[in-house]
Motif scaffolding. Structure first.
Motif, PDB file in Angstrom:
ATOM      1  N   PHE A  46      44.589 -15.720   0.020  1.00 51.79           N
ATOM      2  CA  PHE A  46      44.297 -14.883   1.182  1.00 51.79           C
ATOM      3  C   PHE A  46      44.092 -15.718   2.431  1.00 51.79           C
ATOM      4  O   PHE A  46      43.264 -16.636   2.450  1.00 51.79           O
ATOM      5  N   ASP A  47      44.792 -15.363   3.493  1.00 51.10           N
ATOM      6  CA  ASP A  47      44.421 -15.820   4.823  1.00 51.10           C
ATOM      7  C   ASP A  47      43.114 -15.085   5.189  1.00 51.10           C
ATOM      8  O   ASP A  47      42.768 -14.081   4.564  1.00 51.10           O
ATOM      9  N   MET A  48      42.387 -15.565   6.179  1.00 51.46           N
ATOM     10  CA  MET A  48      41.110 -14.923   6.483  1.00 51.46           C
ATOM     11  C   MET A  48      41.130 -14.072   7.763  1.00 51.46           C
ATOM     12  O   MET A  48      40.942 -12.867   7.718  1.00 51.46           O
ATOM     13  N   ASP A  49      41.365 -14.719   8.923  1.00 48.96           N
ATOM     14  CA  ASP A  49      41.329 -13.967  10.187  1.00 48.96           C
ATOM     15  C   ASP A  49      42.525 -13.009  10.247  1.00 48.96           C
ATOM     16  O   ASP A  49      43.673 -13.437  10.097  1.00 48.96           O
ATOM     17  N   GLY A  50      42.244 -11.758  10.472  1.00 50.84           N
ATOM     18  CA  GLY A  50      43.333 -10.773  10.534  1.00 50.84           C
ATOM     19  C   GLY A  50      43.727 -10.232   9.172  1.00 50.84           C
ATOM     20  O   GLY A  50      44.592  -9.356   9.080  1.00 50.84           O
ATOM     21  N   PHE A  54      50.097 -18.080  18.235  1.00 51.23           N
ATOM     22  CA  PHE A  54      49.585 -19.412  17.863  1.00 51.23           C
ATOM     23  C   PHE A  54      48.709 -19.361  16.611  1.00 51.23           C
ATOM     24  O   PHE A  54      48.342 -20.407  16.078  1.00 51.23           O
ATOM     25  N   GLU A  55      48.311 -18.166  16.183  1.00 50.05           N
ATOM     26  CA  GLU A  55      47.324 -18.047  15.103  1.00 50.05           C
ATOM     27  C   GLU A  55      47.719 -18.894  13.901  1.00 50.05           C
ATOM     28  O   GLU A  55      48.862 -18.832  13.437  1.00 50.05           O
ATOM     29  N   GLY A  56      46.746 -19.672  13.402  1.00 47.38           N
ATOM     30  CA  GLY A  56      47.004 -20.546  12.252  1.00 47.38           C
ATOM     31  C   GLY A  56      47.104 -22.000  12.663  1.00 47.38           C
ATOM     32  O   GLY A  56      46.858 -22.897  11.861  1.00 47.38           O
ATOM     33  N   GLU A  80      49.233 -12.685   4.394  1.00 48.28           N
ATOM     34  CA  GLU A  80      49.138 -13.258   5.747  1.00 48.28           C
ATOM     35  C   GLU A  80      49.403 -12.210   6.820  1.00 48.28           C
ATOM     36  O   GLU A  80      50.185 -11.284   6.605  1.00 48.28           O
ATOM     37  N   ASN A  81      48.808 -12.395   7.993  1.00 52.17           N
ATOM     38  CA  ASN A  81      49.101 -11.513   9.126  1.00 52.17           C
ATOM     39  C   ASN A  81      49.856 -12.231  10.248  1.00 52.17           C
ATOM     40  O   ASN A  81      50.388 -11.571  11.129  1.00 52.17           O
ATOM     41  N   ALA A  82      49.869 -13.571  10.223  1.00 55.67           N
ATOM     42  CA  ALA A  82      50.367 -14.301  11.396  1.00 55.67           C
ATOM     43  C   ALA A  82      51.750 -14.929  11.138  1.00 55.67           C
ATOM     44  O   ALA A  82      52.019 -15.399  10.034  1.00 55.67           O
TER      45      ALA A  82
HETATM   46 MG    MG Z   1      45.409 -14.690  10.023  1.00 52.43          MG
END
Ligand code: MG
Length: 223
Positions: A7-11, A43-45, A170-172
């Protein structure tokens, strides 16, 4: 056979991107660099220093000095804490996804570019007993940020996994690139303002509009 979800975290686990975007825009504006919200979703990530250098080059035609980058990143991180920590917002649907993943008997691993203070305490408060401290990759574990494959390769290593035994959520765009570059099936969940096209072009294997939708459909590709 799938053994783990990365899992990615932010978003993904937290609806924290609005706070990141606000903290970045305020910080960069304080030295005369204007930016759009979409800049930070693109830019996220990336590591903080990489983000700062892109904006410096766009505005001033040069990299930031290490001192400038360190000062600005500290300022951004402090502002993010002020905005985010009073009441972090878990992403709607994320808990349902985690419950299903746990019920399916799969490992949960976090792969974030964040170096947030007290990250595990925050996770343990909102998602108690879903994560193991030893199965989290943060900014402190890697040399390169996403889109480099290193963060997700480190996630595989910590979980003792092969690329075909895991799935990335992922979201980014750069996170999706990172997951795919590590050789992992990558599920995009578009929780932000970017068009779906951007996430498909980054290499998403499948794309869902929300974590709630993913919670309903996750068995379809985990089997
Ligand atoms: Mg993210």
């Amino acid at each position: 056979m799938i053994k783990a979800i990365l899992f990615d975290m932010d978003g993904i686990l937290y609806n924290s991107m609005p706070s990141h975007v606000k903290a970045w825009r305020e910080t960069m504006s304080s030295i005369g660099i204007e930016s759009s919200p979409e800049d930070f979703y693109m830019f996220e990530g990336r590591t903080g220093h990489s983000t700062i250098n892109i904006l410096f080059n766009r505005c001033f035609g040069r990299d930031a000095t290490p001192e400038e980058a360190a000062t600005l990143y500290a300022k951004k991180a402090q502002r993010f804490l002020e905005l985010e920590y009073p009441e972090s917002q878990p992403m709607p649907g994320a808990l349902e996804v985690l419950e299903k993943v746990k019920a399916l008997g799969l490992q949960r691993i976090i792969v974030t570019g964040s170096g947030q203070y007290a990250l595990f305490d925050k996770l343990d408060k909102h998602y108690p007993c879903f994560f193991d401290k030893n199965l989290i990759v943060t900014a402190y574990d890697v040399q390169y940020g996403k889109p480099h494959p290193e963060p997700y390769l480190m996630g595989l290593k910590k979980g003792k996994l092969q690329p075909d035994e895991a799935i990335v959520i992922e979201n980014a765009p750069l996170g999706i690139e990172s997951g795919r570059a590590a050789g992992i099936f990558t599920v995009a969940v578009n929780t932000g303002p970017l068009p779906d096209k951007v996430l498909w072009e980054a290499g998403a294997n499948v794309l869902y509009p929300s974590m709630q939708t993913l919670a309903k459909l996750i068995e379809t590709f985990v089997k």
